[in-house]
Design an enzyme around this catalytic site. Structure first.
Site, PDB file in Angstrom:
ATOM      1  N   VAL A 135       0.820  -1.331   0.216  1.00  0.00           N
ATOM      2  CA  VAL A 135       0.077   0.062  -0.067  1.00  0.00           C
ATOM      3  C   VAL A 135       0.899   0.967   0.045  1.00  0.00           C
ATOM      4  CG1 VAL A 135      -1.584   1.205   1.419  1.00  0.00           C
ATOM      5  CG2 VAL A 135      -1.831  -1.368   1.552  1.00  0.00           C
ATOM      6  N   ALA A 145       9.536   6.630   5.769  1.00  0.00           N
ATOM      7  CA  ALA A 145      10.381   5.488   6.530  1.00  0.00           C
ATOM      8  C   ALA A 145      10.143   4.448   5.858  1.00  0.00           C
ATOM      9  CB  ALA A 145       9.859   6.066   8.118  1.00  0.00           C
ATOM     10  N   GLU A 189      -9.671   5.910   6.998  1.00  0.00           N
ATOM     11  CA  GLU A 189     -10.854   5.014   5.933  1.00  0.00           C
ATOM     12  C   GLU A 189     -10.674   4.311   5.621  1.00  0.00           C
ATOM     13  OE1 GLU A 189     -13.919   4.451   4.780  1.00  0.00           O
ATOM     14  OE2 GLU A 189     -13.861   6.521   5.010  1.00  0.00           O
ATOM     15  N   VAL A 216     -10.778  -0.330   7.542  1.00  0.00           N
ATOM     16  CA  VAL A 216     -11.771  -1.494   7.287  1.00  0.00           C
ATOM     17  C   VAL A 216     -12.456  -0.739   5.499  1.00  0.00           C
ATOM     18  CG1 VAL A 216     -14.189  -1.889   8.030  1.00  0.00           C
ATOM     19  CG2 VAL A 216     -12.572  -0.679   9.247  1.00  0.00           C
ATOM     20  N   ILE A 270     -12.987   0.954  -0.387  1.00  0.00           N
ATOM     21  CA  ILE A 270     -14.455   1.188   0.176  1.00  0.00           C
ATOM     22  C   ILE A 270     -15.076   2.546   0.952  1.00  0.00           C
ATOM     23  CG2 ILE A 270     -17.043   0.247   1.206  1.00  0.00           C
ATOM     24  CD1 ILE A 270     -16.062  -2.861  -0.103  1.00  0.00           C
ATOM     25  N   GLY A 298      -2.028 -15.268  -3.157  1.00  0.00           N
ATOM     26  CA  GLY A 298      -1.753 -13.655  -2.585  1.00  0.00           C
ATOM     27  C   GLY A 298      -3.179 -13.702  -1.777  1.00  0.00           C
ATOM     28  N   GLU A 358      -2.534 -14.711   4.045  1.00  0.00           N
ATOM     29  CA  GLU A 358      -0.932 -14.876   4.551  1.00  0.00           C
ATOM     30  C   GLU A 358       0.180 -16.479   4.573  1.00  0.00           C
ATOM     31  OE1 GLU A 358       0.891 -12.478   4.070  1.00  0.00           O
ATOM     32  OE2 GLU A 358      -0.605 -10.815   3.969  1.00  0.00           O
ATOM     33  N   ASP A 364      -9.129 -10.583  11.973  1.00  0.00           N
ATOM     34  CA  ASP A 364      -8.802  -9.234  11.635  1.00  0.00           C
ATOM     35  C   ASP A 364     -10.119  -8.920  11.184  1.00  0.00           C
ATOM     36  OD1 ASP A 364      -7.770  -7.682   8.283  1.00  0.00           O
ATOM     37  OD2 ASP A 364      -9.517  -8.282   8.390  1.00  0.00           O
ATOM     38  N   LYS A 373     -11.922  -4.734  12.737  1.00  0.00           N
ATOM     39  CA  LYS A 373     -13.035  -4.250  11.757  1.00  0.00           C
ATOM     40  C   LYS A 373     -14.411  -3.621  11.985  1.00  0.00           C
ATOM     41  CE  LYS A 373      -9.968  -5.491   8.100  1.00  0.00           C
ATOM     42  NZ  LYS A 373     -10.641  -5.818   6.628  1.00  0.00           N
TER      43      LYS A 373
END
Length: 444
Positions: free
Chosen positions: A17, A46, A130, A133, A137, A188, A191, A202, A206
């Site tokens: 990302v 960084a 944003e 989650v 979207i 992919g 994990e 996860d 959320k």
């Protein structure tokens, strides 16, 4: 019109990302400047390892391992490191220096969101997340801003692309769990260690974020009831199909009445559930996410799209960056969190739901009546019963084949505590060989 000074942007993290965020900031600088009302100058990126390969070519002069020095000269800090530390400390230091924060860190927001929001409010900074989650979207801003004047009653969310990919493959192609997980890993979606996804961690993070925003109250992640999808089998999928359902891992946030006190409470939970095949969430395929919102005035709303992916999630991150930049240009403090209702978070036993229970029972007269009596004892009403005969194959030549009966029982709505007590009683009943599956029915 006087031109506003350039805003200095620091990026923490250059993974899938982060690398895309950096690329878009550099490639689309002029267009973003027109949208924000000021130029966004990327002053540094960084990373932990400056020599590690990236998914985008980044200028070497921008890459640094000194995150602490970088954030002190930034107006906007984008945190895409993930995890709790050092992300928490770096964000708090950035806020103390007067910077606005944009993050996609669901674990950090779910665990320390109130602390970070309070710190930002004290100095008038903006905390935006944003991308935490639903990937691309837009769901955080609609809950926080667009629906702030409404009363959200319930949220049903498919918020983990890995589990949706697995369950969708099992449903549409007849794959087993292990086979579907292997394909998800190869492509992919999953994990190497899929625990966070398939065991619901996860999605629970959320759910905590969505519930806190929707109900304007703090919902800690450790108060989110969590179940994963490892127990879902081909048989579970087929039984669901026969009954007109599809299985989805849902994050559910609900406003309800405490059956003990009569006071208003909220529930946040994650578990695999049955959704009718004509429900909008049933058509969410592959690794996509969707969030279905039921609001008192606005009615039913659905937000659908890519729940992950580097460039997709970068879109949500940059939306927050432009919003933060506009605030700088316009002046004034950042938007504070509205989490002060202090509504009680109820345990999962207080919710009302429906069960689909699959049983293997003995093939004898009176068995069905014996099973029905257990339901009656706990005040749980049976809505549907599907019955099929199962013939076992002897493993030894001197063994006789054994005949048992498979029952799939659907209940009417009942208190979760009563449904769970019913299942426990069935597990110890002489007429029941085993309880093979328990799934809740949602969205009806």
């Amino acid at each position: 019109m006087m031109e506003y000074r350039s805003l200095k942007v620091a990026l923490l993290g250059a993974g899938s990302v982060g690398a895309q965020v950096a690329r878009l900031l550099l490639e689309h600088g002029d267009e973003l400047a027109r949208r924000a009302g000021t130029r966004l100058e990327l002053v540094g990126i960084a990373v932990r390892d400056a020599s590690a390969p990236r998914t985008a070519d980044l200028p070497a002069e921008l890459v640094t391992t000194d995150a602490q020095s970088l954030i002190l000269k930034a107006d906007i800090v984008i945190e895409l490191i993930g995890g709790i530390e050092p992300a928490r400390t770096l964000i708090l230091d950035a806020i103390a220096s007067g910077a606005d924060i944009v993050t996609a860190n669901k674990a950090l927001i779910a665990t320390h969101g109130p602390e970070l929001a309070d710190a930002a409010e004290q100095v008038g900074a903006q905390l935006s997340y944003e991308a935490a989650v639903g990937g691309a979207i837009p769901i955080i801003r609609p809950l926080r801003d667009s629906l702030a004047g409404d009363r959200v009653q319930k949220i049903l969310g498919i918020v983990n692309g890995t589990t949706n990919f697995i369950l969708d493959k099992m449903d549409r192609e007849g794959a087993g769990f292990d086979e579907a997980l292997a394909v998800a890993t190869e492509l992919g979606f999953a994990e190497a260690d899929p625990t966070a996804d398939v065991d619901g961690y996860d999605a629970a993070q959320k759910a905590a974020i969505l519930a806190s925003l929707a109900f304007h109250t703090q919902v800690p992640v450790d108060r989110v009831h969590r179940e994963g999808i490892r127990s879902i089998t081909k048989e579970s999928i087929q039984a669901a199909r026969n009954a007109g359902y599809v299985i989805k891992l849902l994050a559910i946030c609900e406003r309800l009445t405490d059956p003990d006190t009569g006071n208003e409470g909220v529930s946040a939970r994650v578990y695999p559930a049955l959704i009718a095949r004509d429900h909008p969430l049933a058509s969410v395929h592959g690794g996509n996410n969707a969030v279905f919102v039921e609001a008192e005035a606005a009615g039913d709303l659905m937000f659908y799209g890519a729940g992950a992916g580097g460039v997709e999630t970068a879109s949500a991150v940059l939306g927050d960056v432009v919003s933060a930049a506009r605030r700088h240009v316009a002046g004034g403090p950042g938007v504070a969190e509205s989490t002060h209702a202090n509504v009680t978070v109820l345990d999962v036993g207080r919710i009302t739901t429906r069960y689909q229970i699959s049983l293997d029972v003995v093939d004898e007269p009176g068995t069905l009546a014996q099973v029905a009596t257990v339901f009656s004892e706990f005040g749980v009403s049976v809505e549907t019963v599907q019955q099929s005969i199962v013939h076992s194959v002897p493993q030894q030549t001197d063994e006789l084949p054994v005949t048992s009966v498979s029952l799939v029982i659907g209940t009417h709505s009942a208190l979760e505590a009563d449904l769970a007590a019913t299942v426990h009683a069935l597990e110890t009943n002489d007429a029941v060989n085993r309880v093979s599956s328990i799934l809740r029915v949602e969205g009806a």
